[in-house]
Scaffold this motif. Structure first.
Motif, PDB file in Angstrom:
ATOM      1  N   HIS A 180     -44.443  20.745 -46.663  1.00  0.00           N
ATOM      2  CA  HIS A 180     -43.733  19.543 -46.254  1.00  0.00           C
ATOM      3  C   HIS A 180     -42.979  19.770 -44.939  1.00  0.00           C
ATOM      4  O   HIS A 180     -42.985  18.911 -44.049  1.00  0.00           O
ATOM      5  N   GLU A 181     -42.328  20.909 -44.820  1.00  0.00           N
ATOM      6  CA  GLU A 181     -41.574  21.185 -43.596  1.00  0.00           C
ATOM      7  C   GLU A 181     -42.518  21.269 -42.403  1.00  0.00           C
ATOM      8  O   GLU A 181     -42.212  20.792 -41.308  1.00  0.00           O
ATOM      9  N   LEU A 184     -43.437  17.765 -41.265  1.00  0.00           N
ATOM     10  CA  LEU A 184     -42.325  17.059 -40.634  1.00  0.00           C
ATOM     11  C   LEU A 184     -41.920  17.692 -39.304  1.00  0.00           C
ATOM     12  O   LEU A 184     -41.118  17.121 -38.564  1.00  0.00           O
ATOM     13  N   VAL A 209     -34.863   9.925 -36.799  1.00  0.00           N
ATOM     14  CA  VAL A 209     -34.987  10.380 -38.185  1.00  0.00           C
ATOM     15  C   VAL A 209     -34.131   9.518 -39.092  1.00  0.00           C
ATOM     16  O   VAL A 209     -32.971   9.226 -38.767  1.00  0.00           O
ATOM     17  N   HIS A 217     -38.141   9.639 -43.093  1.00  0.00           N
ATOM     18  CA  HIS A 217     -39.001   8.858 -42.202  1.00  0.00           C
ATOM     19  C   HIS A 217     -38.654   9.222 -40.761  1.00  0.00           C
ATOM     20  O   HIS A 217     -37.484   9.221 -40.379  1.00  0.00           O
ATOM     21  N   SER A 248     -44.073   8.975 -39.322  1.00  0.00           N
ATOM     22  CA  SER A 248     -44.558   9.747 -40.450  1.00  0.00           C
ATOM     23  C   SER A 248     -43.481   9.790 -41.517  1.00  0.00           C
ATOM     24  O   SER A 248     -42.293   9.606 -41.231  1.00  0.00           O
ATOM     25  N   ARG A 249     -43.923  10.018 -42.741  1.00  0.00           N
ATOM     26  CA  ARG A 249     -43.007   9.911 -43.874  1.00  0.00           C
ATOM     27  C   ARG A 249     -43.322  10.952 -44.941  1.00  0.00           C
ATOM     28  O   ARG A 249     -44.458  11.094 -45.379  1.00  0.00           O
ATOM     29  N   PHE A 250     -42.287  11.686 -45.331  1.00  0.00           N
ATOM     30  CA  PHE A 250     -42.305  12.465 -46.567  1.00  0.00           C
ATOM     31  C   PHE A 250     -42.033  11.455 -47.670  1.00  0.00           C
ATOM     32  O   PHE A 250     -40.924  10.960 -47.823  1.00  0.00           O
ATOM     33  N   HIS A 256     -47.445  13.310 -47.755  1.00  0.00           N
ATOM     34  CA  HIS A 256     -46.930  12.929 -46.451  1.00  0.00           C
ATOM     35  C   HIS A 256     -47.966  12.006 -45.801  1.00  0.00           C
ATOM     36  O   HIS A 256     -49.162  12.271 -45.858  1.00  0.00           O
ATOM     37  N   PRO A 351     -35.619  16.828 -39.726  1.00  0.00           N
ATOM     38  CA  PRO A 351     -36.421  16.186 -40.787  1.00  0.00           C
ATOM     39  C   PRO A 351     -36.738  17.138 -41.941  1.00  0.00           C
ATOM     40  O   PRO A 351     -36.629  16.755 -43.110  1.00  0.00           O
ATOM     41  N   GLY A 352     -37.122  18.361 -41.614  1.00  0.00           N
ATOM     42  CA  GLY A 352     -37.448  19.313 -42.667  1.00  0.00           C
ATOM     43  C   GLY A 352     -36.241  19.701 -43.494  1.00  0.00           C
ATOM     44  O   GLY A 352     -36.352  19.898 -44.713  1.00  0.00           O
ATOM     45  N   MET A 355     -35.580  16.953 -45.967  1.00  0.00           N
ATOM     46  CA  MET A 355     -36.555  17.035 -47.058  1.00  0.00           C
ATOM     47  C   MET A 355     -36.198  18.144 -48.035  1.00  0.00           C
ATOM     48  O   MET A 355     -36.269  17.963 -49.259  1.00  0.00           O
TER      49      MET A 355
END
Length: 372
Positions: A180-181, A184, A209, A217, A248-250, A256, A351-352, A355
């Motif tokens: 995930h990181e 992002l 962000v 997001h 982009s979105r987690f 993602h 962002p990461g 998350m």
């Protein structure tokens, strides 16, 4: 969910580092896996009239389809002597254990046993809620009472006739937090994927962000700049000025989604002005530090352009293998160190970090619920 006000994350490498001692609690490769989530059990094509074994969230399951086509996911262990049900056979919709012949219906209930006149009513294996949507089958392996089918993420472009999609899957010996990181973190594009995805100008472009409930997001825009090959080659816009808008979105622990709009600033006769691309990444932990990873690159242009599809298949596969290699090497470093070393974080890492806090919060909430 109400959106938290937008926070602009600096894109300069000189941004102040976050000291490890001041870092809030965040998920890492040791954090218990979040189970209350719809994860991908497999592609629709993985489910058939042959029993198939797969490990999901550190649980071995068996996949198959009922005679009416409905997908089924059961624990892959007979309750009698732990014989793997995937080594048995199907009789209609019933799984027959290959050791003593115990018979399990799609709900997991034992409905027959050759050595007993009546089936033992207390004998059952776990059956997991599933939803088939487009090319994917989703499974819920957490609290069954929370398995709301409405929470399965909508991805209509994966099956829509006005989109063309190339796809692949890769096993990964790394934790899903790191994946995930990685997704992002758009600043690694111009380094790790220098010949396909990233450009230095994009890495320095303004990043916005937002944390929206349990989602992150981000949006980015790069105006009047040539596209990278992953866009420029299939769009036939290499070396030409375009406006690149992406978000982009987690969306959950399971994946993602990224959307890109490429605006052709100087369209020639017969060319379109706007090209759209959706990139979908879904992954399910196999075990604590390994995942099943499926990717999809979808476009709304050149639907019959076989050359574009071949290029996107090859370029995407190469880029995502680079991610797999990078995250595998990082996981190997963690394994050698038996923990997480102190690491510095900078503005573009926001962002990461958001998350990771979300995943830690979700994991802690599940742990508290089980303890209660």
């Amino acid at each position: 969910m109400a959106a938290i006000p937008t926070v602009e994350a600096t894109a300069h490498a000189t941004a102040p580092a976050t000291a490890p001692s001041a870092r809030p609690a965040m998920a890492d490769h040791r954090t218990p896996l979040v189970r209350n989530c719809w994860y991908v059990a497999g592609r629709s094509s993985d489910f058939g009239r042959t029993l198939r074994e797969r490990v999901l969230l550190d649980t071995t399951v068996v996949l198959y389809r009922r005679e009416d086509g409905t997908p089924v996911v059961l624990d892959n262990r007979c309750v009698h002597r732990s014989f793997p049900l995937s080594r048995g056979r199907l009789d209609g919709d019933v799984v027959v254990c290959g050791y003593h012949g115990m018979r399990y219906d799609p709900s997991g209930q034992c409905v027959g046993m050759p050595s007993l006149a009546r089936a033992p009513s207390h004998a059952r294996v776990t059956s997991y809620p599933v939803v088939e949507q487009g090319p994917l089958v989703w499974v819920w392996m957490g609290d069954r009472a929370l398995a709301d089918p409405a929470l399965v993420p909508a991805m209509p472009w994966l099956a829509a006739p006005d989109w063309a999609t190339v796809t692949g899957e890769l096993p990964m010996a790394a934790n899903y937090v790191a994946m995930h990181e990685n997704l992002l973190d758009q600043t690694h594009f111009s380094v790790l994927h220098a010949d396909s995805v990233g450009t230095p100008a994009y890495a320095r472009s303004e990043l916005q962000v937002e944390e929206e409930g349990d989602q992150v997001h981000l949006t980015r825009a790069l105006i009047d700049s040539p596209p990278p090959p992953i866009y420029g080659v299939p769009m036939k816009l290499m070396g030409r000025p375009v406006d690149r808008h992406s978000d982009s979105r987690f969306f959950s622990p399971a994946g993602h989604i990224a959307h890109a709009s490429i605006v052709n600033r100087e369209p020639r006769p017969g060319e379109r002005e706007v090209y759209r691309v959706n990139i979908t990444h879904v992954f399910t932990p196999e075990r604590q530090n390994s995942i099943h990873y499926w990717w999809f690159n979808s476009r709304d242009f050149g639907l019959d352009d076989d050359e574009a599809s071949r290029y996107l298949q090859e370029a995407s596969t190469k880029a995502y293998r680079e991610d797999v290699d990078a995250l595998t090497w990082i996981q190997q470093t963690y394994d050698r160190l038996d923990g997480v070393p102190p690491e510095l974080s900078f503005g573009p890492d926001r962002p990461g970090l958001l998350m990771r806090r979300i995943l830690k919060r979700l994991a802690d909430a599940e742990g508290a619920g089980r303890a209660g």
